[in-house]
Design a protein around this motif. Structure first.
Motif: not given
Length: 196
Positions: A108-109, A158-159, A101, A162-163, A29, A104-105, A165-166
């Motif tokens: 979906f990354g 989802w966005a 997380s 993800y954001t 990830a 998911i990273m 987690f980033e």
């Protein structure tokens, strides 16, 4: 006594495999070009052990994708998004997804990881998707904005996740702030007028 001796190697093997898959998801990830030795180090196993479980990098990546999707699905099921009030269910869902997380990273990354998974291409919704079901329920109850599609709201969710987690990875958001930040953004961004 014999049964315990037979179960122990299997249990140890399962633990080792789970550790390797978790490490692969976490390491990949963050660095898509990570090597098998880097993953072995993160899993706290030797290179020989990793190669015994996954002789090829592609096999490890595919197994980590499958395992990650299973864990994400399990987290969603355990959140029981079909139960209770809409916001209560959404809070449980966001917390459950935050707990996976890394997975998911990882999944979906890199959109190419999902490309060959089967009949449902990435981005296409399943008819019984529990997340989509929660959003539709929220729209029907007047909690979520019905002026936009449920699919759009799901992509926004989802966005946001993800954001968040980033941002944790970059050090600009504390891990414990993920759930309240995502929920606050959702509550202020997709709430139907006058329902909050």
């Amino acid at each position: 006594m014999v049964e315990q001796q037979e179960a122990t190697p299997s249990a140890a093997r399962n633990r080792t495999q789970r550790a390797i898959l978790a490490a692969a998801a976490s390491v990949l990830a963050r660095d898509r070009s990570a090597t098998l030795p880097q993953i072995a180090l993160a899993a706290d196993v030797g290179r020989t052990t990793l190669h015994r479980y996954f002789p090829e990098r592609d096999g490890l990546v595919n197994a980590a994708v499958d395992d990650s999707l299973e864990l994400i699905g399990e987290a969603i099921r355990e959140a029981a998004p079909h139960e209770g009030g809409v916001w209560e269910a959404m809070r449980r869902l966001v917390a459950a997804l935050a707990s996976v997380s890394d997975r998911i990273m990882f999944v979906f990354g890199d959109p190419s990881l999902l490309r060959d998974l089967g009949p449902t291409p990435a981005g296409q919704q399943l008819p019984d998707d529990p997340v989509l079901g929660l959003i539709r329920r929220g729209q029907a109850d007047g909690v979520f904005d019905a002026e936009v599609s449920a699919g759009w709201l799901q992509q926004v969710l989802w966005a946001l996740l993800y954001t968040a987690f980033e941002q944790v990875e970059r050090g600009t958001l504390a891990r414990y702030d993920v759930v309240p930040t995502v929920l606050r953004t959702l509550e202020r961004g997709i709430t139907a007028t006058g329902s909050a």
